[in-house]
Motif scaffolding. Structure first.
Motif, mmCIF file in Angstrom:
data_model
loop_
_atom_site.group_PDB
_atom_site.id
_atom_site.type_symbol
_atom_site.label_atom_id
_atom_site.label_comp_id
_atom_site.label_asym_id
_atom_site.label_seq_id
_atom_site.Cartn_x
_atom_site.Cartn_y
_atom_site.Cartn_z
ATOM 1 N N THR A 200 2.175 1.948 5.220
ATOM 2 C CA THR A 200 1.252 1.153 6.022
ATOM 3 C C THR A 200 0.229 0.498 5.102
ATOM 4 O O THR A 200 -0.451 1.186 4.333
ATOM 5 C CB THR A 200 0.524 2.027 7.054
ATOM 6 O OG1 THR A 200 1.494 2.642 7.901
ATOM 7 C CG2 THR A 200 -0.432 1.192 7.890
ATOM 8 N N GLU B 120 -2.996 -1.007 3.309
ATOM 9 C CA GLU B 120 -4.428 -0.723 3.325
ATOM 10 C C GLU B 120 -5.240 -2.010 3.207
ATOM 11 O O GLU B 120 -6.438 -2.022 3.497
ATOM 12 C CB GLU B 120 -4.781 0.211 2.177
ATOM 13 C CG GLU B 120 -4.088 1.579 2.276
ATOM 14 C CD GLU B 120 -4.208 2.376 0.993
ATOM 15 O OE1 GLU B 120 -4.739 1.832 -0.010
ATOM 16 O OE2 GLU B 120 -3.767 3.540 0.976
ATOM 17 N N ALA B 121 -4.599 -3.089 2.769
ATOM 18 C CA ALA B 121 -5.239 -4.402 2.678
ATOM 19 C C ALA B 121 -4.153 -5.468 2.721
ATOM 20 O O ALA B 121 -3.001 -5.225 2.326
ATOM 21 C CB ALA B 121 -6.051 -4.524 1.393
ATOM 22 N N THR C 50 -9.475 -1.856 10.951
ATOM 23 C CA THR C 50 -9.572 -0.968 9.789
ATOM 24 C C THR C 50 -8.986 -1.534 8.503
ATOM 25 O O THR C 50 -9.307 -1.045 7.413
ATOM 26 C CB THR C 50 -8.869 0.369 10.088
ATOM 27 O OG1 THR C 50 -7.495 0.121 10.412
ATOM 28 C CG2 THR C 50 -9.537 1.076 11.263
ATOM 29 N N CYS C 51 -8.124 -2.541 8.601
ATOM 30 C CA CYS C 51 -7.455 -3.080 7.410
ATOM 31 C C CYS C 51 -8.093 -4.407 7.002
ATOM 32 O O CYS C 51 -8.031 -5.382 7.759
ATOM 33 C CB CYS C 51 -5.970 -3.268 7.669
ATOM 34 S SG CYS C 51 -5.060 -3.910 6.238
ATOM 35 N N ALA D 118 -0.998 -0.816 -0.784
ATOM 36 C CA ALA D 118 -1.264 0.561 -0.354
ATOM 37 C C ALA D 118 -0.965 1.495 -1.519
ATOM 38 O O ALA D 118 0.034 1.319 -2.234
ATOM 39 C CB ALA D 118 -0.423 0.947 0.856
ATOM 40 N N ASP D 119 -1.822 2.498 -1.703
ATOM 41 C CA ASP D 119 -1.601 3.542 -2.722
ATOM 42 C C ASP D 119 -1.310 2.970 -4.104
ATOM 43 O O ASP D 119 -0.460 3.480 -4.858
ATOM 44 C CB ASP D 119 -0.449 4.468 -2.295
ATOM 45 C CG ASP D 119 -0.739 5.166 -0.975
ATOM 46 O OD1 ASP D 119 -1.913 5.517 -0.736
ATOM 47 O OD2 ASP D 119 0.207 5.330 -0.182
#
Length: 424
Positions: free
Chosen positions: A44, A46-47, A111-112, A133-134
């Motif tokens: 998913t 994150e940005a 949230t993103c 992400a990550d």
């Protein structure tokens, strides 16, 4: 029966153009790119970062993205593709979104972090969605037309690349083989079983969404309003059928349509008046399919010189195509159909595209009316002639002239329309 010289190419063009799509095709193309990038990322995001050409911004800004709970805009299209998109479904990428995923989309947008930027360069159709992400990054690029994914990468490594690259129009069958004369000969001589699958899907899908639009409750309700204002007369029914489909589609209806030239509005405009007219005169199914082939191909022929997206309203091309399909059902000669095209383009080639939204239904109604007027003039050998404005020496030169005006002459118009929409 002897086939035309480019018979197989014409069949392939119909197969390439007449594909199902759910929702306005520009936000759906954005959602598809987002879904593909997220699939490549394997997590998913994150940005997100979204780079798109001005015409994509224009056609996504005010239209409702289906299966999002009524959300509009680029951010909504990206969130829908990431959270609920099914990347293997092409332009039906949002067709299997669940209620739980719709709720997740709203949360995701909160949230993103999402950055939306205009793309550099002069490409009219460009989408690049990048997700992270990550510590990992993935992106998906779409160029030139809605399903033309040119590249998918993860952490700089290319996972997929279209061999045709950024010029992947070459991935499609050459449209330069199209001409009005051969389109009519193709329709006369085609084997119906060769076109039945795509055209019957066009009839089924587009009729269903038109009927939904006529129920009311969608956007400005142009289709239903036309019938209420002008009564149940055949010309009104032809305009209302196409407008009602757009009413529903522009305002979040989840029914799919079969598109033409990358546009559901053009797909409905090219088909629904012809379907309604065939029903009214009692034409048989084979005659309807031949007439739809005429309408679709004449629409595509006009759009070849214009391009997928421009400041020129595509409903004009499709309304012209529909009038030709109706003329074909009447048994009109090639000369009358050619004059119908010239007349229609002489009437309403000034209609601009200011993005996908509710008023598209009204423009569709106007384009169909112009096509019907152009045909009525042609039936009594009246029309516009060479040297009158953009009218050329014959139908093919007129189509070339309109394509030049739309693709080259209206580029600054396109920029100003976008500036107005963005309040610049």
């Amino acid at each position: 029966m002897k086939h035309t010289p480019h018979y197989e190419s014409y069949l392939k063009i119909l197969e390439e153009e007449l594909i199902p799509a759910m929702g306005c095709t520009e936000p759906i193309a954005v959602a598809l790119a987002a879904a593909k990038a997220t699939e490549a990322l394997g997590a998913t995001p994150e940005a997100c970062r979204v780079e798109v050409s001005g015409n994509i911004i224009k056609n996504v800004k005010a239209v409702t993205v289906p299966n999002t709970g009524g959300m509009k805009g680029l951010e909504a299209a990206v969130a829908a593709g990431i959270v609920g998109g099914r990347p293997d479904l092409g332009l039906e990428v949002l067709s299997k979104v669940t209620k739980e995923e719709i709720a997740e989309m709203a949360q995701f947008l909160q949230t993103c972090p999402m950055q939306v930027l205009p793309s550099g360069g002069d490409q009219v159709f460009y989408i690049l969605v990048t997700v992270t992400a990550d510590g990992h990054t993935a992106d998906c690029e779409v160029v030139d037309f809605h399903t033309n994914i040119t590249r998918i990468r993860k952490d700089g490594k290319i996972l997929f690349q279209n061999q045709a690259g950024a010029s992947a129009q070459t991935a499609q069958t050459d449209r330069s083989v199209l001409s009005v004369k051969e389109i009519l000969e193709f329709a006369d001589t085609l084997d119906i079983q060769d076109v039945a699958p795509v055209l019957e899907q066009q009839i089924a899908y587009n009729t269903a969404i038109s009927q939904e639009g006529l129920k009311g409750g969608w956007g400005a309700e142009m289709g239903r309003t036309l019938l209420e204002l002008h009564g149940d007369h055949l010309p009104t029914r032809l305009r209302a059928a196409a407008a009602a489909g757009s009413d529903a589609r522009m305002n979040g209806c989840e029914l799919p349509v079969v598109i033409v030239s990358g546009s559901g509005n053009q797909g409905m405009t090219a088909s629904l008046p012809v379907i309604e007219y065939a029903k009214a005169i009692g034409a048989d199914h084979e005659a309807l399919l031949r007439a739809l082939a005429v309408s679709d191909l004449i629409t595509i022929h006009q759009k070849t010189g214009i391009g997928r997206l421009s400041a020129f309203c595509g409903a004009t091309s499709a309304g012209c195509g529909a009038a030709c399909g109706i003329a074909y059902l009447d048994g009109a000669k090639a000369e009358v159909i050619a004059k119908t095209i010239v007349n229609t383009l002489g009437i309403c080639s000034g209609m601009v595209c200011d993005g996908a939204k509710s008023s598209c239904a009204a423009k569709i109604a106007a384009a169909v009316e112009a096509g019907l007027d152009g045909y009525e003039m042609a039936k009594v050998d009246l029309g516009f002639v060479n040297g009158e404005g953009i009218i050329g020496a014959d139908v093919e030169q007129t189509i070339v002239n309109v394509g030049r005006m739309a693709r080259q002459g209206m580029r600054h118009t396109d920029e100003e329309i976008l500036n107005i929409m963005l309040g610049l």
